[in-house]
Design an enzyme around this catalytic site. Structure first.
Site, short mmCIF file in Angstrom:
data_model
loop_
_atom_site.label_atom_id
_atom_site.label_comp_id
_atom_site.label_asym_id
_atom_site.label_seq_id
_atom_site.Cartn_x
_atom_site.Cartn_y
_atom_site.Cartn_z
N TYR A 123 0.85 -1.09 -0.01
CA TYR A 123 0.06 -0.07 0.03
C TYR A 123 0.90 1.19 0.07
O TYR A 123 1.82 1.35 0.97
CB TYR A 123 -0.84 -0.13 1.27
CG TYR A 123 -1.70 1.46 1.39
CD1 TYR A 123 -2.79 1.51 0.88
CD2 TYR A 123 -0.90 2.24 2.12
CE1 TYR A 123 -3.42 2.89 0.99
CE2 TYR A 123 -1.76 3.55 2.21
CZ TYR A 123 -3.05 3.82 1.65
OH TYR A 123 -3.58 5.09 1.66
N GLU A 170 -2.97 7.60 -4.19
CA GLU A 170 -3.13 6.30 -3.40
C GLU A 170 -2.77 5.10 -4.30
O GLU A 170 -3.40 5.19 -5.58
CB GLU A 170 -4.27 6.12 -2.59
CG GLU A 170 -4.15 4.98 -1.90
CD GLU A 170 -5.39 4.75 -1.24
OE1 GLU A 170 -5.77 5.13 0.09
OE2 GLU A 170 -6.65 4.02 -1.52
#
Ligand code: GDP
Ligand code: MN
Length: 378
Positions: A101, A189
């Protein structure tokens, strides 16, 4: 303003980040044709403005064009938490060795941008954040110095990456930070950022939120807006220059000024009510703006009373009152209205309003209490 994955991926790629290129299809047959052209296994992904598509059945692997057609027909039309899928992205399937992530956002409490990363990337990052927050590495970024190369490498080491993968990771982290800054994002992101079986870094997902207040600096983004995905009332409001956010309560609020609008919502809640919306009519309160505000607020069937709160600074109270009465001649308002009017020429304004039968007060607290009582009585 939220971007779709395929839009954000294009922006990431324009900043040098390696993404998994794909094409968008709106029908199962179109998806099958894209799979044919890809010439191998593909991934079919719902393009909706919400995360967690994987878990909701919005991401499927398909080995053949026929399987792709099936996958696309299962995903198109799917409702993912209120977002109906109208487009799917078809991209070559990637052989994943590791999922990371990586995200950049603003830490308001620290007043700095923050880079976040976790070795537990993939679909369950919210769960990681909740149950194992120590598994998320955070690095605050000095606004004047930006994300240093050493800082980006330090994040890579903290994730436990193999030493020879750290430099590649650091490059992407800095590219993502750069994208976030230059595009005026409030969130950029990549989840997952993957290491492929060949040892390459690849952004397999892309999520981006653009700061609405900076949109004027990026005229190109306006064409990326997905009008289907927006609340029709909020869209209507924006086109009239009114800031409107729909909420869950039953007291419609019409206010001039964003700060006063927030305070009005607080006052309603202090008296045991629930605001139905945030609404800032902008500078003045002309009949046009007030009429528009009435129709926005009454479009919500939950609204049982309306609280108008106007502070006349440059705007004169008597002009506001005329605006309100004129607006009421144009729009039928089926619920009780309580007005708080104070500031310049407020007394004349309140007098005008009471002549037309409206309750007008100069106390915000009193008006909020009255609106709550009216809503409860309705
Ligand atoms: P999200 O659930 O909305 O975040 O959608 P993602 O685009 O992140 O996809 C969810 C998951 O699907 C990823 O974490 C991967 O595990 C998997 N996935 C997506 N693309 C591929 C692919 O090309 N190959 C493989 N094997 N898995 C994929
Ligand atoms: Mn994802």
């Amino acid at each position: 303003m939220n971007l779709h994955e395929y839009q954000a991926a294009e922006i990431f790629a324009s900043h040098g980040i390696r993404t998994n290129p794909g094409s968008v299809a709106t029908t199962p047959d179109e998806a099958a044709t894209l799979a044919q052209a890809a010439g191998g296994p593909v991934v079919v992904k719902a393009q909706v403005l919400t995360g967690g598509r994987g878990k909701a059945g919005g991401v499927k692997l398909a080995r053949t064009p026929d399987e792709t057609r099936e996958a696309a027909s299962a995903i198109l039309g799917l409702d993912i938490r209120g977002h109906v899928v109208r487009r799917v992205l078809v991209a070559s399937a990637v052989d994943i060795a590791q999922e990371i992530y990586l995200g950049v956002t603003l830490d308001r409490a620290r007043r700095q941008n923050v880079v976040m990363a976790s070795a537990e990337g993939g679909v369950d990052i919210e769960e990681v954040a909740r149950d194992r927050p120590e598994r998320i590495v955070r690095a605050l970024v000095d606004p004047f110095l930006g994300l240093h190369a050493w800082q980006a490498r330090q994040i890579g080491f903290a994730l436990g990456l193999a030493t020879d993968r750290v430099a590649g990771f650091a490059t992407i982290a800095r590219q993502l930070y750069d994208t976030y800054l230059r595009e005026d994002a409030t969130l950029a992101e990549i989840n997952p950022l993957v290491l492929t079986g060949n040892g390459d870094w690849l952004a397999l997902d892309a999520k981006m939120t653009i700061d609405d207040n900076a949109l004027f600096r990026h005229p190109g983004f306006e064409s990326l807006r997905d009008l289907d995905a927006e609340d029709p009332t909020e869209l209507d409001a924006r086109q009239s220059g009114i800031s409107f956010v729909k909420l869950g309560g039953d007291i419609g609020c019409i206010v001039n000024g964003a700060g006063l609008a927030m305070a009005t919502m607080d006052a309603v809640m202090l008296h045991g009510g629930e605001p139905a919306n945030f609404l800032d009519v902008g500078g003045g309160a002309s009949a046009d703006q007030v009429a528009k505000a009435f129709s926005l607020v009454t479009a919500d069937p939950n609204v049982r009373a309306i609280l108008i709160n106007i502070f006349g600074g440059i705007t004169r109270g008597d002009v506001v009152a005329e605006g309100i009465t004129e607006a009421l001649r144009r729009v039928a308002v089926p619920v009780p209205i309580v007005v708080r009017l104070s500031g310049t020429n407020a007394e004349e304004g309140r007098h005008l309003l009471s002549e037309t039968g409206l309750t007008a007060s100069d106390s915000m607290d009193e008006a909020a209490a009255q609106a709550v009582r009216a809503a409860h009585a309705a």
